[in-house]
Design an enzyme around this catalytic site. Structure first.
Site, PDB file in Angstrom:
ATOM      1  N   ARG A   1      16.265  51.139  45.518  1.00 29.95           N
ATOM      2  CA  ARG A   1      17.112  50.694  45.676  1.00 29.95           C
ATOM      3  C   ARG A   1      17.631  50.016  44.610  1.00 29.95           C
ATOM      4  NH1 ARG A   1      17.272  47.643  51.279  1.00 29.95           N
ATOM      5  NH2 ARG A   1      15.868  47.504  50.862  1.00 29.95           N
TER       6      ARG A   1
ATOM      7  N   ARG B   1       7.517  51.131  43.374  1.00 29.43           N
ATOM      8  CA  ARG B   1       8.575  51.009  43.734  1.00 29.43           C
ATOM      9  C   ARG B   1       9.629  51.305  42.778  1.00 29.43           C
ATOM     10  NH1 ARG B   1      10.032  49.619  49.738  1.00 29.43           N
ATOM     11  NH2 ARG B   1       8.081  50.557  50.696  1.00 29.43           N
TER      12      ARG B   1
ATOM     13  N   TYR C   1       1.302  50.754  61.670  1.00 33.53           N
ATOM     14  CA  TYR C   1       2.791  51.004  61.174  1.00 33.53           C
ATOM     15  C   TYR C   1       2.097  52.625  62.575  1.00 33.53           C
ATOM     16  CZ  TYR C   1       3.780  48.882  57.470  1.00 33.53           C
ATOM     17  OH  TYR C   1       4.741  47.633  56.483  1.00 33.53           O
TER      18      TYR C   1
HETATM   19  O1  1CP Z   1       9.116  54.084  43.685  1.00 33.26           O
HETATM   20  C1  1CP Z   1       7.795  53.790  44.332  1.00 33.26           C
HETATM   21  O2  1CP Z   1       6.671  52.687  44.461  1.00 33.26           O
HETATM   22  C2  1CP Z   1       7.362  55.442  45.567  1.00 33.26           C
HETATM   23  C3  1CP Z   1       7.753  55.300  46.904  1.00 33.26           C
HETATM   24  C4  1CP Z   1       7.085  54.843  47.833  1.00 33.26           C
HETATM   25  C5  1CP Z   1       5.813  54.471  48.129  1.00 33.26           C
HETATM   26  C6  1CP Z   1       4.577  53.783  46.726  1.00 33.26           C
HETATM   27  C7  1CP Z   1       7.839  54.529  49.333  1.00 33.26           C
HETATM   28  C8  1CP Z   1       9.295  54.773  48.906  1.00 33.26           C
HETATM   29  N1  1CP Z   1       7.374  53.318  49.900  1.00 33.26           N
HETATM   30  C9  1CP Z   1       5.643  53.514  49.538  1.00 33.26           C
HETATM   31  C10 1CP Z   1       4.771  52.597  50.033  1.00 33.26           C
HETATM   32  C11 1CP Z   1       4.772  51.722  51.256  1.00 33.26           C
HETATM   33  N2  1CP Z   1       5.563  52.420  52.318  1.00 33.26           N
HETATM   34  C12 1CP Z   1       4.583  50.895  51.644  1.00 33.26           C
HETATM   35  C13 1CP Z   1       2.830  50.530  50.607  1.00 33.26           C
HETATM   36  C14 1CP Z   1       3.767  49.640  49.262  1.00 33.26           C
HETATM   37  C15 1CP Z   1       4.255  48.409  50.217  1.00 33.26           C
HETATM   38  O3  1CP Z   1       3.416  47.359  50.301  1.00 33.26           O
HETATM   39  O4  1CP Z   1       5.379  48.033  49.663  1.00 33.26           O
HETATM   40  C16 1CP Z   1       4.284  50.865  53.221  1.00 33.26           C
HETATM   41  C17 1CP Z   1       4.244  48.976  53.658  1.00 33.26           C
HETATM   42  C18 1CP Z   1       5.278  51.468  53.079  1.00 33.26           C
HETATM   43  C19 1CP Z   1       5.888  52.081  54.577  1.00 33.26           C
HETATM   44  C20 1CP Z   1       7.746  51.704  54.540  1.00 33.26           C
HETATM   45  N3  1CP Z   1       8.414  52.676  54.081  1.00 33.26           N
HETATM   46  C21 1CP Z   1       8.723  50.292  54.770  1.00 33.26           C
HETATM   47  C22 1CP Z   1       8.142  49.401  55.417  1.00 33.26           C
HETATM   48  C23 1CP Z   1       8.558  48.792  56.446  1.00 33.26           C
HETATM   49  C24 1CP Z   1       8.007  47.347  56.809  1.00 33.26           C
HETATM   50  O5  1CP Z   1       9.575  46.682  57.243  1.00 33.26           O
HETATM   51  O6  1CP Z   1       6.797  46.750  57.096  1.00 33.26           O
HETATM   52  C25 1CP Z   1       9.777  50.730  54.746  1.00 33.26           C
HETATM   53  C26 1CP Z   1      11.314  50.095  54.150  1.00 33.26           C
HETATM   54  C27 1CP Z   1       9.172  52.314  53.405  1.00 33.26           C
HETATM   55  C28 1CP Z   1      10.783  52.947  53.300  1.00 33.26           C
HETATM   56  C29 1CP Z   1      10.079  53.547  52.654  1.00 33.26           C
HETATM   57  N4  1CP Z   1      10.145  53.769  51.428  1.00 33.26           N
HETATM   58  C30 1CP Z   1       9.898  54.157  50.224  1.00 33.26           C
HETATM   59  C31 1CP Z   1      11.304  54.143  50.049  1.00 33.26           C
HETATM   60  C32 1CP Z   1      12.389  53.925  48.804  1.00 33.26           C
HETATM   61  C33 1CP Z   1      11.769  52.954  50.505  1.00 33.26           C
HETATM   62  C34 1CP Z   1      13.280  52.929  51.610  1.00 33.26           C
HETATM   63  C35 1CP Z   1      14.128  53.751  52.275  1.00 33.26           C
HETATM   64  C36 1CP Z   1      15.144  53.939  51.501  1.00 33.26           C
HETATM   65  O7  1CP Z   1      16.430  52.879  52.065  1.00 33.26           O
HETATM   66  O8  1CP Z   1      15.580  54.542  50.943  1.00 33.26           O
END
Ligand code: 1CP
Length: 355
Positions: A30, A26, A161
């Site tokens: 943000r 990540r 999910y």
């Molecule tokens: O910078 C990076 O790491 C690259 C982009 C990336 C990756 C590798 C994003 C962007 N998401 C992920 C993987 C991801 N997405 C995982 C695996 C890693 C981890 O455990 O964190 C998971 C579980 C998700 C699912 C997901 N997508 C969530 C979590 C939901 C939950 O409550 O369980 C969320 C909030 C997202 C949206 C998301 N994905 C990425 C970003 C920057 C965001 C936030 C979107 C925003 O607020 O604009």
């Protein structure tokens, strides 16, 4: 720099490099003001599917910190979305999907849609590879030093999910389905396993030099379920990638797997084991063959806190792994409240040697 000269790629291929290359899960997110500025321009899926935006967001942390790895800006839920499952990222709530609870729900998904639906993601990777390997300096990064990483969610975590329909702490509906309707759950997992391997091969063909499988919720499973729903599908994906694109490293991240992470590393064939914050890197290093690269695992909350406590712990992790192939990273993603200066301090601390 030649391709084999990229420090991160060399370590992912099993070489020990000192000081260790680093990138952060990540790292584009943000906590960066330049990310928040682009965030208002389009919703999350549009940002992932617009090569101009996704390329720019991926490069933001490279410009600032010259990270050794650039991870594609996308999400693990893009695959179910590309197969036709409804998906929305709701501000303050997170992802919301139309849940898969029956064979009829599963039958509505179409893996054949994935190549066309994910074409913009592949275009983003191709552009990124051209920029990263081009002659120009990318902000703080010297042209040609940064390795491009693709990724996918591992089948179990994506199924969490897809079945639940949203994030959760325990994913009871998903784990319940795996016991109560194993045939349906296995069919979902089989579909995901095949689609994930195909998508990762496409990412490699588009420019990714290594790929990572995020199994964020694997730690919820008891050992036999872990073998069936984490180790077996991961092994199938790794074998498929190795058969079709030999030599491309696969990073596996079985988050919160505890002692099962060793079995995962031995049985799945992953080249690199990413460890979460709770793992003892030194103990894991002793338990695993030296040819497995370890990645991790500073606590993201120590990065949030910053200061001497952070730099000392980061150097302790780095120094304990000296001599074995190690990629410095966090144990989970950067948290949004992290001051960007702390990331700069961390990068300097890991790269400064003789301290
Ligand atoms: O910078 C990076 O790491 C690259 C982009 C990336 C990756 C590798 C994003 C962007 N998401 C992920 C993987 C991801 N997405 C995982 C695996 C890693 C981890 O455990 O964190 C998971 C579980 C998700 C699912 C997901 N997508 C969530 C979590 C939901 C939950 O409550 O369980 C969320 C909030 C997202 C949206 C998301 N994905 C990425 C970003 C920057 C965001 C936030 C979107 C925003 O607020 O604009």
């Amino acid at each position: 720099m030649t391709e084999t000269g990229k420090p991160l790629l060399r370590v992912l291929q099993g070489e020990a490099v000192w000081p260790p290359p680093l990138w952060l899960m990540r790292q584009a997110g943000r906590y960066l003001p330049e990310f928040r500025a682009l965030r208002d321009k389009a919703d999350f899926i549009t940002r992932c599917m617009t090569p101009d935006l996704a390329t720019e967001i991926t490069l933001q942390p490279i410009r600032r910190y010259a990270m050794d790895g650039a991870i594609l800006f996308s999400d693990i839920l893009i695959l179910p979305w590309a197969m036709g499952q409804s998906l929305e990222f709701v501000h303050g709530t997170g992802p919301v999907l139309g849940p898969i609870r029956s064979q009829a729900d599963l039958d509505r998904l179409d893996p054949k849609r994935v190549p066309e639906a994910t074409a913009p993601v592949m275009e983003t990777l191709t552009r990124l590879r051209g920029i990263l390997d081009g002659p120009d300096t990318i902000g703080a990064a010297q042209g040609g030093r940064t390795t491009l990483l693709g990724f996918a969610g591992a089948p179990f975590t994506v199924a969490c999910y897809m079945v639940e329909g949203h994030g959760s702490r325990e994913f009871d509906a998903t784990r319940g389905m795996a016991y109560a309707d194993p045939l349906l759950f296995d069919r979902l997992m089989a579909r995901l396993t095949e689609a994930t391997a195909d998508m990762l091969v496409a990412q490699i063909d588009a420019g990714a030099e290594a790929v990572m499988l995020f199994d964020s919720w694997s730690g919820l499973l008891p050992p036999n379920q872990f073998r069936r729903h984490v180790i077996a599908p991961t092994r199938a994906i790794v074998q498929e990638i190795h058969a079709r694109r030999p030599g491309v490293p696969v990073i596996g991240f079985p988050r919160l797997a505890g002692v099962m992470a060793t079995e995962y590393a031995r049985e799945t064939g992953v080249r690199v084991l990413a460890l979460d914050t709770g793992a003892d890197m030194t103990a894991m290093s002793r338990l695993l063959p030296d040819n497995i690269t370890l990645q991790g695992n500073l606590d993201p909350l120590l990065l949030l806190a910053g200061g001497d406590a952070m730099t000392q712990e980061a150097r302790a992790i780095r120094d304990a792994m000296k001599g074995r192939p190690h990629v410095f990273n966090l144990g989970h993603g950067v948290v949004p409240a992290t001051p960007p200066e702390h990331v700069g301090e961390l990068v300097r601390a890991v790269r400064e040697i003789g301290q």
